[in-house]
Scaffold this motif. Structure first.
Motif, PDB file in Angstrom:
ATOM      1  N   ALA A 173       0.793  -1.125   0.283  1.00  0.00           N
ATOM      2  CA  ALA A 173       0.042  -0.185   0.043  1.00  0.00           C
ATOM      3  C   ALA A 173       0.910   1.255  -0.003  1.00  0.00           C
ATOM      4  O   ALA A 173       1.817   1.266   0.420  1.00  0.00           O
ATOM      5  CB  ALA A 173      -0.788   0.024   1.191  1.00  0.00           C
ATOM      6  N   ILE A 174       0.219   2.252  -0.683  1.00  0.00           N
ATOM      7  CA  ILE A 174       0.891   3.509  -0.611  1.00  0.00           C
ATOM      8  C   ILE A 174      -0.165   4.385  -0.326  1.00  0.00           C
ATOM      9  O   ILE A 174      -1.030   4.887  -0.739  1.00  0.00           O
ATOM     10  CB  ILE A 174       1.434   3.845  -2.165  1.00  0.00           C
ATOM     11  N   GLY A 175       0.198   4.969   1.214  1.00  0.00           N
ATOM     12  CA  GLY A 175      -0.753   5.723   1.882  1.00  0.00           C
ATOM     13  C   GLY A 175      -2.260   4.721   2.007  1.00  0.00           C
ATOM     14  O   GLY A 175      -2.254   3.686   2.284  1.00  0.00           O
ATOM     15  N   PRO A 176      -3.278   5.183   1.561  1.00  0.00           N
ATOM     16  CA  PRO A 176      -4.335   4.789   1.636  1.00  0.00           C
ATOM     17  C   PRO A 176      -4.640   3.691   0.308  1.00  0.00           C
ATOM     18  O   PRO A 176      -5.862   2.989   0.384  1.00  0.00           O
ATOM     19  CB  PRO A 176      -5.547   5.803   1.609  1.00  0.00           C
ATOM     20  N   ILE A 177      -3.851   3.704  -0.639  1.00  0.00           N
ATOM     21  CA  ILE A 177      -4.157   3.005  -1.919  1.00  0.00           C
ATOM     22  C   ILE A 177      -3.362   1.694  -1.694  1.00  0.00           C
ATOM     23  O   ILE A 177      -2.169   1.401  -1.586  1.00  0.00           O
ATOM     24  CB  ILE A 177      -3.343   3.703  -3.200  1.00  0.00           C
ATOM     25  N   ASN A 178      -4.286   0.608  -1.815  1.00  0.00           N
ATOM     26  CA  ASN A 178      -3.837  -0.845  -1.522  1.00  0.00           C
ATOM     27  C   ASN A 178      -3.486  -1.466  -2.823  1.00  0.00           C
ATOM     28  O   ASN A 178      -4.033  -1.053  -4.059  1.00  0.00           O
ATOM     29  CB  ASN A 178      -4.989  -1.741  -1.111  1.00  0.00           C
ATOM     30  N   ILE A 179      -2.618  -2.428  -3.029  1.00  0.00           N
ATOM     31  CA  ILE A 179      -1.853  -2.809  -4.292  1.00  0.00           C
ATOM     32  C   ILE A 179      -1.915  -4.301  -4.219  1.00  0.00           C
ATOM     33  O   ILE A 179      -1.708  -4.869  -3.218  1.00  0.00           O
ATOM     34  CB  ILE A 179      -0.480  -2.191  -4.402  1.00  0.00           C
ATOM     35  N   ASN A 180      -2.279  -5.066  -5.417  1.00  0.00           N
ATOM     36  CA  ASN A 180      -2.356  -6.651  -5.463  1.00  0.00           C
ATOM     37  C   ASN A 180      -1.690  -6.732  -6.491  1.00  0.00           C
ATOM     38  O   ASN A 180      -1.726  -6.136  -7.583  1.00  0.00           O
ATOM     39  CB  ASN A 180      -3.696  -6.874  -5.020  1.00  0.00           C
ATOM     40  N   TYR A 181      -1.214  -8.254  -6.538  1.00  0.00           N
ATOM     41  CA  TYR A 181      -0.620  -8.752  -7.631  1.00  0.00           C
ATOM     42  C   TYR A 181      -1.161 -10.232  -8.161  1.00  0.00           C
ATOM     43  O   TYR A 181      -1.829 -10.790  -7.381  1.00  0.00           O
ATOM     44  CB  TYR A 181       1.083  -8.995  -7.278  1.00  0.00           C
ATOM     45  N   TYR A 182      -0.826 -10.462  -9.417  1.00  0.00           N
ATOM     46  CA  TYR A 182      -1.369 -11.814 -10.035  1.00  0.00           C
ATOM     47  C   TYR A 182      -0.437 -12.970  -9.337  1.00  0.00           C
ATOM     48  O   TYR A 182       0.790 -12.765  -9.040  1.00  0.00           O
ATOM     49  CB  TYR A 182      -1.028 -11.921 -11.420  1.00  0.00           C
ATOM     50  N   SER A 183      -1.119 -13.998  -9.117  1.00  0.00           N
ATOM     51  CA  SER A 183      -0.311 -15.316  -8.509  1.00  0.00           C
ATOM     52  C   SER A 183       0.000 -16.162  -9.219  1.00  0.00           C
ATOM     53  O   SER A 183      -0.210 -16.220 -10.440  1.00  0.00           O
ATOM     54  CB  SER A 183      -1.430 -15.751  -7.286  1.00  0.00           C
ATOM     55  N   LYS A 184       0.536 -17.215  -8.530  1.00  0.00           N
ATOM     56  CA  LYS A 184       1.080 -18.334  -9.404  1.00  0.00           C
ATOM     57  C   LYS A 184      -0.046 -19.358 -10.120  1.00  0.00           C
ATOM     58  O   LYS A 184       0.097 -20.287 -11.123  1.00  0.00           O
ATOM     59  CB  LYS A 184       1.905 -19.497  -8.643  1.00  0.00           C
ATOM     60  N   TYR A 185      -1.389 -18.877  -9.783  1.00  0.00           N
ATOM     61  CA  TYR A 185      -2.571 -19.647  -9.916  1.00  0.00           C
ATOM     62  C   TYR A 185      -3.129 -18.897 -11.128  1.00  0.00           C
ATOM     63  O   TYR A 185      -3.850 -19.551 -11.912  1.00  0.00           O
ATOM     64  CB  TYR A 185      -3.521 -19.721  -8.837  1.00  0.00           C
ATOM     65  N   ASP A 186      -2.550 -17.709 -11.589  1.00  0.00           N
ATOM     66  CA  ASP A 186      -2.900 -17.192 -12.773  1.00  0.00           C
ATOM     67  C   ASP A 186      -2.254 -17.330 -14.011  1.00  0.00           C
ATOM     68  O   ASP A 186      -1.310 -18.137 -13.884  1.00  0.00           O
ATOM     69  CB  ASP A 186      -3.158 -15.596 -12.462  1.00  0.00           C
ATOM     70  N   ASP A 187      -2.632 -16.817 -14.967  1.00  0.00           N
ATOM     71  CA  ASP A 187      -1.696 -17.008 -16.348  1.00  0.00           C
ATOM     72  C   ASP A 187      -0.148 -16.637 -16.035  1.00  0.00           C
ATOM     73  O   ASP A 187       0.225 -15.728 -15.544  1.00  0.00           O
ATOM     74  CB  ASP A 187      -2.230 -16.293 -17.572  1.00  0.00           C
ATOM     75  N   PRO A 188       0.793 -17.745 -16.437  1.00  0.00           N
ATOM     76  CA  PRO A 188       2.056 -17.336 -16.364  1.00  0.00           C
ATOM     77  C   PRO A 188       2.690 -16.133 -16.699  1.00  0.00           C
ATOM     78  O   PRO A 188       3.614 -15.549 -16.088  1.00  0.00           O
ATOM     79  CB  PRO A 188       3.053 -18.453 -17.077  1.00  0.00           C
ATOM     80  N   SER A 189       2.021 -15.601 -17.968  1.00  0.00           N
ATOM     81  CA  SER A 189       2.493 -14.276 -18.267  1.00  0.00           C
ATOM     82  C   SER A 189       2.101 -13.233 -17.600  1.00  0.00           C
ATOM     83  O   SER A 189       2.724 -12.099 -17.512  1.00  0.00           O
ATOM     84  CB  SER A 189       2.007 -14.160 -19.777  1.00  0.00           C
ATOM     85  N   SER A 190       1.338 -13.135 -16.475  1.00  0.00           N
ATOM     86  CA  SER A 190       0.800 -12.201 -15.550  1.00  0.00           C
ATOM     87  C   SER A 190       1.362 -12.421 -14.257  1.00  0.00           C
ATOM     88  O   SER A 190       1.278 -11.561 -13.393  1.00  0.00           O
ATOM     89  CB  SER A 190      -0.618 -11.985 -15.646  1.00  0.00           C
ATOM     90  N   GLU A 191       2.004 -13.438 -13.988  1.00  0.00           N
ATOM     91  CA  GLU A 191       2.173 -13.781 -12.492  1.00  0.00           C
ATOM     92  C   GLU A 191       3.202 -12.975 -11.967  1.00  0.00           C
ATOM     93  O   GLU A 191       4.304 -12.512 -12.572  1.00  0.00           O
ATOM     94  CB  GLU A 191       2.973 -15.204 -12.373  1.00  0.00           C
ATOM     95  N   GLY A 192       2.980 -12.280 -10.896  1.00  0.00           N
ATOM     96  CA  GLY A 192       3.934 -11.336 -10.223  1.00  0.00           C
ATOM     97  C   GLY A 192       3.519  -9.948 -10.526  1.00  0.00           C
ATOM     98  O   GLY A 192       4.198  -9.123  -9.854  1.00  0.00           O
ATOM     99  N   LYS A 193       2.913  -9.873 -11.416  1.00  0.00           N
ATOM    100  CA  LYS A 193       2.594  -8.181 -11.977  1.00  0.00           C
ATOM    101  C   LYS A 193       1.390  -7.791 -11.141  1.00  0.00           C
ATOM    102  O   LYS A 193       0.750  -8.306 -10.617  1.00  0.00           O
ATOM    103  CB  LYS A 193       2.162  -8.432 -13.515  1.00  0.00           C
ATOM    104  N   LEU A 194       1.413  -6.211 -11.401  1.00  0.00           N
ATOM    105  CA  LEU A 194       0.298  -5.619 -10.912  1.00  0.00           C
ATOM    106  C   LEU A 194      -1.205  -5.872 -11.266  1.00  0.00           C
ATOM    107  O   LEU A 194      -1.215  -6.429 -12.458  1.00  0.00           O
ATOM    108  CB  LEU A 194       0.351  -4.251 -11.345  1.00  0.00           C
TER     109      LEU A 194
END
Length: 228
Positions: free
Chosen positions: A121-142
């Motif tokens: 999080a940056i201040g009140p803005i929460n941030i999440n990422y794609y996991s290993k259960y998602d498509d490999p091309s998006s894993e670990g990305k915003l």
């Protein structure tokens, strides 16, 4: 008197929430990566990389302009800067904790591996990422920044743009495919409905591969987008 104090607190909280917002987004390397720029208090700007790490940050005196097309060198911030100590979790030990009044948090070492050490999080803005259960091309990305969702082309898509940014909220991005002219394959074809046209290998040598038409800087909902 109590009512006056209450409304004063609301004003301060509201000001802080307005000052901490996404104000610039960069599509780098023909959409292969995305950088999200935040505007904090005191015209401090901070860049969040697609992999969840902290990028360049500092003061841009003119960053609070409604539509800012300039990319200026950042100045050193002279206000409060604090770091996590050796007593904090190993995943964010030594990383920046406060810039002014803005708290930056990170995913700790006991979280899922794909999250560990990334900005949470940056201040009140929460941030999440794609996991290993998602498509490999998006894993670990915003995946989400606040209420905005980031989508990517999958590993099953065309080789010229698989893994590249596909959407940012309601904004869609398309690319020229591998079967298009080799000089333009993988380049942005349209952004938010605005087409991009390039000089091809059939044009004069000095123009080949260069942008023929298309706006590489666009303002959408008070956010400036740079297409590079």
């Amino acid at each position: 008197m109590k009512k006056a104090i209450f409304f004063l607190i609301l004003i301060v909280l509201n000001f802080n929430s307005i000052a901490q917002r996404v104000h610039k987004i960069y599509l780098n390397d023909k959409g292969a990566s995305v950088t999200v720029g935040f505007l904090l208090n005191d015209n401090v700007v901070l860049q969040l990389k697609q992999d969840g790490s902290l990028g360049e940050w500092g003061v841009d005196r003119y960053a609070d302009r409604p539509a800012d097309y300039m990319q200026r060198s950042l100045e050193t911030y002279g206000g409060r800067v604090e770091y996590y100590t050796q007593f904090d979790n190993e995943a964010f030990r030594g990383k920046i904790k406060y810039i002014g009044g803005t708290l930056i948090t990170y995913y700790p070492s006991y979280d899922e591996q794909f999250l560990v050490g990334k900005i949470k999080a940056i201040g009140p803005i929460n941030i999440n990422y794609y996991s290993k259960y998602d498509d490999p091309s998006s894993e670990g990305k915003l995946k989400t920044v606040g209420s905005t969702t980031y989508g990517y082309y999958s590993s099953f898509d065309n080789d010229a743009y698989k893994g590249k940014i596909k959407s940012i909220g309601s904004i869609n991005v398309t690319y020229y495919a591998a079967l298009d002219d080799k000089l333009i394959a993988g380049k942005v074809k349209s952004f938010n409905g605005v087409p991009f046209v390039y000089y091809t290998s059939f044009d004069q040598p000095q123009f080949r591969g260069g942008l023929k038409s298309g706006n590489t800087m666009q303002v959408v909902n008070a956010v400036t987008y740079y297409i590079r």
